[in-house]
Design a protein around this motif. Structure first.
Motif, short mmCIF file in Angstrom:
data_model
loop_
_atom_site.label_atom_id
_atom_site.label_comp_id
_atom_site.label_asym_id
_atom_site.label_seq_id
_atom_site.Cartn_x
_atom_site.Cartn_y
_atom_site.Cartn_z
N ARG A 42 0.60 -1.10 0.33
CA ARG A 42 -0.11 0.12 -0.28
C ARG A 42 0.77 1.20 0.17
N ARG A 45 -0.24 7.30 2.21
CA ARG A 45 -0.92 7.46 2.44
C ARG A 45 -2.83 7.00 2.13
N SER A 46 -2.74 6.07 1.53
CA SER A 46 -3.98 5.29 1.70
C SER A 46 -4.92 4.92 2.56
N CYS A 47 -5.87 5.11 2.53
CA CYS A 47 -6.73 4.66 3.55
C CYS A 47 -6.82 3.27 4.08
N ASN A 48 -6.89 2.77 5.83
CA ASN A 48 -6.60 1.65 6.05
C ASN A 48 -7.64 0.49 6.04
N PHE A 49 -8.85 0.41 5.12
CA PHE A 49 -8.93 -0.31 4.72
C PHE A 49 -8.97 -0.65 3.13
N HIS A 51 -10.21 -4.45 1.09
CA HIS A 51 -10.54 -5.68 1.46
C HIS A 51 -9.92 -7.32 0.07
N LYS A 56 -13.34 -7.86 6.09
CA LYS A 56 -12.57 -6.91 5.59
C LYS A 56 -11.06 -6.29 6.67
N ASN A 76 -17.34 -2.43 12.45
CA ASN A 76 -17.37 -1.00 12.45
C ASN A 76 -15.70 -0.82 11.44
N GLU A 77 -15.12 -0.63 10.79
CA GLU A 77 -14.02 -0.48 10.59
C GLU A 77 -13.16 0.76 11.49
N LEU A 78 -14.16 1.77 11.78
CA LEU A 78 -13.34 2.84 12.91
C LEU A 78 -12.81 2.41 13.82
N LEU A 79 -13.99 1.80 14.42
CA LEU A 79 -13.87 0.71 15.86
C LEU A 79 -12.72 -0.30 15.60
N LEU A 81 -10.25 0.30 13.66
CA LEU A 81 -9.19 0.63 14.24
C LEU A 81 -8.80 1.79 15.45
N GLU A 82 -9.57 1.72 16.48
CA GLU A 82 -9.58 1.86 17.75
C GLU A 82 -9.16 0.73 18.99
N VAL A 83 -9.71 -0.71 18.21
CA VAL A 83 -8.85 -1.76 19.52
C VAL A 83 -7.62 -2.02 18.72
N PHE B 244 -16.02 1.74 22.60
CA PHE B 244 -16.74 -0.21 22.12
C PHE B 244 -17.84 -0.27 22.08
N ARG B 322 -8.54 10.43 5.51
CA ARG B 322 -9.48 9.67 4.31
C ARG B 322 -10.42 8.34 4.96
N ASN B 323 -9.64 7.57 5.63
CA ASN B 323 -10.73 6.25 6.36
C ASN B 323 -12.40 7.15 5.90
N ASP B 358 -6.07 8.65 -3.10
CA ASP B 358 -6.73 7.33 -3.19
C ASP B 358 -6.56 6.34 -3.38
#
Lengths: 158, 790
Positions: A42, A45-49, A51, A56, A76-79, A81-83, B244, B322-323, B358
């Motif tokens: 990657r 500066r790409s996004c972190n998600f 397929h 995901k 939830n992808e954003l969550l 990231l938090e994990v 969470f 971006r995300n 992107d």
């Protein structure tokens, strides 16, 4: 749920692998290869998600380590990231300014910390302090045993 | 046996290995030592030997011989050995290994251990790799722990229960009562585990789902508490209290509210509250908002709330992260069909995302833009899409071109716009378009009759500029061939007139023919176009003749065949050339002639290259009769003769193509005694008679005889016949095309009919001739045939 969590270096060397679903050994190796190729390929500066098949993939780079996890489609992808971030914080708290070498030489500790944070692919404790306290307590229990043991041999735990 | 090194020492040594071979050597030595140690009696080093083995395993080396050691260590009374043992079990044993069953008993014992940390190890391992067998065995234990233990164990038991339910869904009923009561816990870990467990139960069992709908108010309360509470140091993440837990509750509410009005109503206010109060400057807040939006769109929420949700997504589109832009677009994609108008409001932002760096974002933006195309915004949106096409990454090009074509086809405001758009796409990305684009574009061009002049000028200019894009070159060649006269005429209302000389046009086509960039299909197009121009230009016919004859010895078989046939058209059949190369009628997209119909008999000369499937256009039958007559063409080895008038460059009579056919004997029947014949047509002094020469069950042979009783010769006589669909028709060459006057001679033509399905034979014959400088054409219907002579 999370299907797997992988940590690998910029050169693609695996530092930690946690699998939450039963997968044959060969399949695991293939997944690791695919993940490392995809994530390392990657652009910065790409996004972190991503397929991959029906999963995901969420990944994040911390210093020289890539944290990569595979999730069900409804997660939830954003969550996620938090994990990942929470796990890094836990490692940081435990090792004090954690770096890749810490995880290499104390890989079993990294696993123990992970096992206090995630269980069966889900978050088991949402409080940072509670997780840290549990790890400390387990470590103390272990050391207490060592102190009480009859063996002279150094067992090699730091 | 070399003394085993400590774990960290071993790691250092392995990392110090300079080559793969050296590393393998070190590891082999270590593994041998570990194996030896395992075989020995308990000497206190087992746990760190296993740890070494686990490290080696992570590097990718086989470690199955450690499986039994894991089992032994798990059964050990010492905590540190158990810890490593369980870790090894999770890494080396999965449910497919037999050894995994051996640890069931240890786990069972450890679940009731006095130390909660030992219990925790057992729960963690069971929740990670427990097989269905183990789960069934230990489920009651887990249920017990769910009810009566401290929160540290309860939260782990809850997730262990989740794993059990995933493995053995029927056991879900066992956990339902306990999970209900867990909702009243205050501990966030336990609450989180409870919500996950309830979610899992509801997803698998509709009855349980019904049951837990009653818990919606309680969940709403918990959620409100989290959202409205002040700063909680223990659970705070970037200003959000326990994101969470919030996300999991929202997801559970989504499942409970789906397709249920009461439940949906109960959460409407809450969702609005969360949506407005959550600070989304950091990822944690955005995660909660994202889940809220998903929930709003999935349950039966009121329209105001839905608009709010779409607006949140719109705001996300403007986020620097971006995300967040990416997940906003994936969500918009899901709802663009159902909430089209709401999403349209954010079209501008979406289109801007086409310019993002992107690749994933670009792809999402493209999908959304294509989904948002409508009759209202087609012009502006197409401009953006075409701009995008010129700079888009190669992997997206094919998708973009097909999307653009679909959109253009559905919403084109005018034909000229449509043609312009397709031409623009071909010039920009002609290499990435689908194969059907060329025939589709040709069909479109033929229907836009007023624009022929404009189109051919534009295409000619494109051809002169660049001949590398095959699809564009093919269309250009076809148009130049077809409308070359308009091109040479020079004036055109739609674009500035440019004087194009015949030589220029021929030069362009010849360049295509000779270029190594042109594919064989393209060269076919160019050759045919050159040939067609022979009737549309005036001065350089010889040049065309020479081009065509050169290609008569081309190595490419297709080109060679065409060249030879065109050559024949110049030499032997020159009188028919103009008719053959005449302007094509408008191709109707759904007409049967649009695809390659059965061509009966002989090589029917295609007006267009044979590579495409929809080129052979057969002239339509003017009147609609009972039997669906398909083709008016026949003839062995002769070019088709379309209506209306043939060229009047009358030449000498065409000698019949003998070919040594058995049935040709019947062609000379006019000298034998006349068998019974029927007059089928009589007009202007021309009489056409029909006689049956031979009749079988499945076919017949007839002869048409034409005579002339006028003062002057009848010239340019042609007969065309049509028969019902299942009947096959073959017209032999006529004896001539001039009928001498005063009945002094006649023209005969044999027709073979093959009727395998034995349908009732009917035939329609069209008679064309020039009588006293007047071109006449008539059609007769023949419903019955005379019986044969014998």
């Amino acid at each position: 749920m999370m299907h797997f969590l992988l940590l690998f270096s910029r050169q693609g060397k695996l530092r930690l692998q946690k699998w939450f679903t039963p997968i044959p050994e060969r399949e695991k190796k293939k997944i690791v290869r695919d993940m490392t190729t995809m994530v390392l390929g990657r652009k910065p500066r790409s996004c972190n998600f991503l397929h991959w098949k029906d999963l995901k993939i969420v990944y994040k780079k911390y210093a020289s380590l890539y944290f990569c996890c595979g999730l069900d489609a409804e997660e939830n992808e954003l969550l996620a990231l938090e994990v990942l971030h929470r796990y890094v914080e836990l490692l940081d708290k435990y090792f004090g300014n954690v770096c890749e070498l810490d995880i290499i030489f104390n890989f079993e500790k990294a696993y123990f910390i992970l096992d206090e944070f995630l269980l069966g692919g889900e978050v088991q404790e949402t409080s940072k302090q509670v997780v840290s306290r549990s790890i400390e307590a387990s470590d103390m229990l272990q050391e207490a045993e060592v102190d009480n043991s009859d063996y002279d041999l150094e067992l090699g735990w730091p | 046996m070399s003394p085993s090194v400590r774990l960290q020492e071993m790691i250092r040594v392995i990392r110090g290995a300079r080559t793969q071979g050296e590393e393998r050597g070190v590891i082999q030595r270590e593994c041998a030592a570990i194996r030896a140690q395992f075989r020995q009696a308990d000497n206190g080093t087992r746990s760190h030997n296993l740890a070494k083995l686990l490290y080696v395993h992570m590097l990718g080396y086989p470690a199955h011989f450690g499986q039994m050691e894991c089992v032994r260590l798990i059964a050990s009374p010492r905590y540190n050995e158990k810890r490593v043992g369980y870790l090894g079990a999770m890494m080396l044993l999965d449910e497919k290994q037999d050894a995994s069953l051996l640890i069931t008993n240890s786990i069972k014992n450890d679940l009731s251990h006095s130390s909660q940390y030992v219990q925790s190890l057992a729960l963690c391992t069971l929740g990670c790799m427990g097989s269905a067998e183990m789960c069934r065995d230990l489920a009651p234990e887990i249920d017990r722990l769910l009810r009566a233990s401290n929160s540290y164990i309860k939260k782990k038991a809850a997730l262990c229960a989740v794993h059990i339910v995933r493995k053995v869904p029927e056991l879900g009923e066992l956990f339902t009562p306990a999970s209900r009561s867990l909702l009243s816990e205050k501990n966030h870990g336990v609450l989180h585990g409870a919500v996950v467990l309830i979610t899992e139960l509801c997803e698998r069992n509709p009855d349980t789902l019904e049951q837990f709908r009653k818990a919606v108010p309680e969940l709403v309360q918990i959620m409100k508490g989290l959202v409205m509470s002040g700063y909680s140091p223990e659970h705070n993440v970037a200003g959000i209290s326990d994101p969470f837990l919030q996300v999991r509750i929202l997801r559970l509410l989504r499942i409970l509210g789906r397709n249920n009005d009461t439940a949906s109503d109960a959460v409407n206010d809450l969702l609005a509250q969360v949506a407005t109060n959550t600070d989304s400057s950091k990822t944690a807040g955005s995660a909660v908002l994202y889940e809220t939006v998903l929930t709003v769109m999935d349950i039966k929420s009121e329209s105001g709330l839905r608009v709010l949700a779409v607006n949140i997504l719109g705001r996300f589109l403007l986020n620097n992260d971006r995300n967040i832009r990416y997940i906003s677009m994936t969500s918009l994609q899901k709802i663009v069909q159902t909430d089209h108008n709401a999403v349209q409001r954010h079209r501008g932002t979406i289109v801007d995302c086409l310019k993002d760096q992107d690749a994933s974002v670009k792809r999402r933006a493209l999908e959304l833009s294509l989904a948002l195309v409508s009759a209202v915004n087609i012009r502006s949106l197409m401009k953006e899409l075409l701009l995008f096409l010129s700079s888009c990454p190669p992997e997206l090009r094919a998708h973009t071109t097909s999307g653009i074509f679909n959109a253009a086809e559905r919403y084109a405001p005018s034909q000229r716009w449509h043609i312009d758009t397709i031409l623009h796409v071909l010039t920009t990305a002609g290499g990435d378009v689908r194969d059907e684009t060329v025939p589709n574009l040709i069909q479109l061009i033929t229907t836009a009759t007023e624009l022929h002049c404009y189109t051919v000028h534009k295409l000619y200019r494109a051809l002169v500029t660049d001949i590398s894009v095959q699809s564009l070159v093919q269309v250009a060649c076809w148009c130049i061939g077809e409308y070359g006269d308009l091109l040479l005429r020079g004036e055109c209302e739609e674009t500035e007139s440019v004087q194009v000389a015949e030589d220029d046009v021929l030069d362009a086509l010849e360049t295509v023919l000779q270029s190594h960039m042109s594919s064989p299909a393209t060269r076919g197009f160019a050759l045919t176009a050159t040939m067609k121009l022979s009737t549309r230009i005036t001065h350089n016919v010889d040049r065309i003749r020479s081009i065509v004859s050169i290609y008569g010895s081309c190595i490419d078989v297709e080109l060679q065949q065409r060249a030879v046939e065109y050559n024949a058209l110049f030499k032997k059949y020159d009188h028919m050339r103009a008719a053959v190369l005449e302007r094509m009628p408008v191709i109707d997209k759904s007409s049967p002639g649009h695809t390659n119909g059965e061509s009966t008999g002989g090589s029917i000369k295609d007006m267009e290259p044979t590579k495409r499937t929809q080129e052979v256009v057969l002239p339509q039958e003017p009147a609609n009769q009972v039997c669906d007559l398909l083709d008016l063409l026949g003839g062995s080895g002769e070019p088709p003769q379309p209506s209306p008038a043939l060229s009047t460059t009358a030449l000498g009579p065409v000698s019949s193509t003998a070919g040594g056919d058995l049935l040709d004997l019947l062609g000379g029947l006019d000298v034998t005694p006349v068998p019974p014949s029927v007059i089928v047509y009589e007009k202007n002094g021309v009489t056409l008679k029909l006689q049956t020469d031979k009749q079988t069950d499945t076919g017949m042979t007839i002869t048409l005889t034409a005579t002339n009783s006028t003062d002057r010769d009848i010239t340019s006589l042609t007969l065309q016949a049509a028969v019902p669909k299942s009947v096959q028709l073959q017209m032999k060459a006529p004896s001539g095309d001039v009928i001498p006057a005063h009945g002094l001679g006649q023209v005969t033509q044999t027709v073979l009919l093959n009727n395998p399905n034995k349908v009732s034979l009917k035939m329609r014959v069209r008679v064309c001739y020039t009588s006293q400088d007047v071109v006449c054409q008539d059609t007769v219907q023949i419903d019955s045939f005379p019986s044969p002579a014998w």
